[in-house]
Write a protein that holds these residues in place. Structure first.
Motif, PDB file in Angstrom:
ATOM      1  N   SER A 136      -0.056   4.876   2.707  1.00 49.43           N
ATOM      2  CA  SER A 136       0.516   4.223   3.878  1.00 49.43           C
ATOM      3  C   SER A 136       1.615   5.096   4.450  1.00 49.43           C
ATOM      4  O   SER A 136       2.274   5.843   3.721  1.00 49.43           O
ATOM      5  N   ASP A 137       1.824   4.977   5.771  1.00 40.60           N
ATOM      6  CA  ASP A 137       2.886   5.728   6.433  1.00 40.60           C
ATOM      7  C   ASP A 137       4.217   4.983   6.432  1.00 40.60           C
ATOM      8  O   ASP A 137       5.226   5.510   6.896  1.00 40.60           O
ATOM      9  N   ALA A 138       4.197   3.733   5.942  1.00 42.69           N
ATOM     10  CA  ALA A 138       5.423   2.932   5.936  1.00 42.69           C
ATOM     11  C   ALA A 138       6.424   3.523   4.949  1.00 42.69           C
ATOM     12  O   ALA A 138       6.184   3.537   3.738  1.00 42.69           O
ATOM     13  N   ASP A 139       7.551   4.004   5.473  1.00 40.77           N
ATOM     14  CA  ASP A 139       8.532   4.647   4.596  1.00 40.77           C
ATOM     15  C   ASP A 139       9.967   4.217   4.894  1.00 40.77           C
ATOM     16  O   ASP A 139      10.919   4.826   4.420  1.00 40.77           O
ATOM     17  N   THR A 140      10.125   3.167   5.691  1.00 43.39           N
ATOM     18  CA  THR A 140      11.451   2.602   5.944  1.00 43.39           C
ATOM     19  C   THR A 140      11.363   1.090   5.777  1.00 43.39           C
ATOM     20  O   THR A 140      10.269   0.513   5.862  1.00 43.39           O
ATOM     21  N   TRP A 194       3.964  -5.514   6.093  1.00 47.85           N
ATOM     22  CA  TRP A 194       3.880  -6.755   5.296  1.00 47.85           C
ATOM     23  C   TRP A 194       3.393  -7.906   6.169  1.00 47.85           C
ATOM     24  O   TRP A 194       2.508  -8.669   5.782  1.00 47.85           O
ATOM     25  N   ASP A 195       3.976  -8.033   7.358  1.00 44.02           N
ATOM     26  CA  ASP A 195       3.589  -9.123   8.262  1.00 44.02           C
ATOM     27  C   ASP A 195       2.135  -8.996   8.704  1.00 44.02           C
ATOM     28  O   ASP A 195       1.421 -10.003   8.824  1.00 44.02           O
ATOM     29  N   PRO A 214       0.821  -1.218   0.000  1.00 44.03           N
ATOM     30  CA  PRO A 214       0.000   0.000   0.000  1.00 44.03           C
ATOM     31  C   PRO A 214       0.850   1.262   0.000  1.00 44.03           C
ATOM     32  O   PRO A 214       0.392   2.319  -0.432  1.00 44.03           O
ATOM     33  N   HIS A 215       2.084   1.174   0.474  1.00 41.08           N
ATOM     34  CA  HIS A 215       2.977   2.325   0.481  1.00 41.08           C
ATOM     35  C   HIS A 215       3.425   2.711  -0.926  1.00 41.08           C
ATOM     36  O   HIS A 215       3.986   3.785  -1.132  1.00 41.08           O
TER      37      HIS A 215
END
Length: 278
Positions: free
Chosen positions: A106-110, A118-119, A100-101
């Protein structure tokens, strides 16, 4: 029929090979079970080409692995289960859903936050799949529990490593390598006792325990057991080839050489490796 870069040509070729009246007699009689081992073998050959850094071989082996996907898909289509298109649709949907990033918001950026995300998505997919299977009357017993996410269909060495990694996530793990070495020595003693007892089933059980413990020490010292074993296999091939060529230079054969003679040549190969720093 001519070769093509279009995946549809490969699908057409497999369809032709499986035609009952005009296809290949060998391909026609294959099933999921009979080609399963070939699929695993092709995956290993891909890994081998990567390890050897042989790009020509890698291109060819990836093609062989793709053929296995097309082969399984064709058998499934003949049985009315799914088609190659369904396989492609499923994996593209999964990649979009799990990123989704990239494809949504999504806020996932690292790398770390992406792994957590993912998990979480995988866990939800697992719950959804379990519900669908339960509704369809399919047992999920072997996938139940905390270790259920570790696939049983992968090679046993890899499964052992994954089981240990999963258990370690909740603290079921050794804190340092030294106690594992003690465990290995314990397993060796138990294997000796089983061998002395002459019980094949017990020997097999204790051998499995020993291998499992060896995988564990590899994990703790950051030496992937699969890669470690592949390295040893390569070394064995190289040294045995030295034995073979040395015997041939002396007009001797492998079949005619004594164990002592071959052991001397093996030690000579080790000495040469030592001089070369291998």
């Amino acid at each position: 029929m001519e070769a093509s870069k279009d995946i549809s040509r490969l699908i057409e070729i497999m369809e032709a090979l499986r035609q009952p009246e005009t296809g290949c007699p060998w391909d026609i009689v294959q099933t999921f079970e009979t080609i399963k081992l070939y699929t695993i073998e092709e995956a290993y050959e891909v890994a081998d080409a990567i390890e050897r850094k042989d790009m020509d071989d890698l291109c060819e082996e990836l093609g062989d692995l793709l053929l296995q996907v097309v082969f399984h898909s064709r058998i499934a289509e003949e049985e009315g289960k799914f088609s190659f298109g369904d396989v492609v649709h499923a994996v593209t949907a999964k990649m979009i859903r799990r990123h989704p990033h990239v494809f949504a918001a999504s806020d996932a950026d690292t790398p770390e936050t992406v792994k957590v995300q993912w998990d979480e998505i995988k866990a939800q997919e697992k719950r959804d799949r379990a519900m669908r299977r339960a509704a369809g009357g399919i047992s999920e017993d072997f996938k139940a529990g905390f270790l259920g996410s570790v696939h049983r269909t992968q090679p046993a060495l890899t499964e052992a490593l994954k089981l240990q990694e999963q258990a370690a996530r909740v603290g079921f793990d050794w804190s340092e390598p030294e106690p594992i070495l003690d465990k290995i020595e314990e397993e060796i003693r138990e294997l000796r006792e089983a061998m002395a007892g002459g019980n094949p089933a017990k020997v097999k059980d204790e051998l499995g325990d020993l291998i499992f413990a060896l995988v564990n020490i590899g994990r703790h010292v950051k030496a992937d057991p699969e890669n470690a074993l592949r390295g040893t296999n390569t070394k064995f091939r190289r040294r045995f080839r030295h034995i073979e060529t040395s015997l041939a230079q002396s007009d001797e054969t492998l079949e005619g050489a004594t164990l002592e003679r071959m052991e001397d040549l093996w030690q000579a190969a080790k000495a040469i490796e030592g001089q070369l720093g291998d």
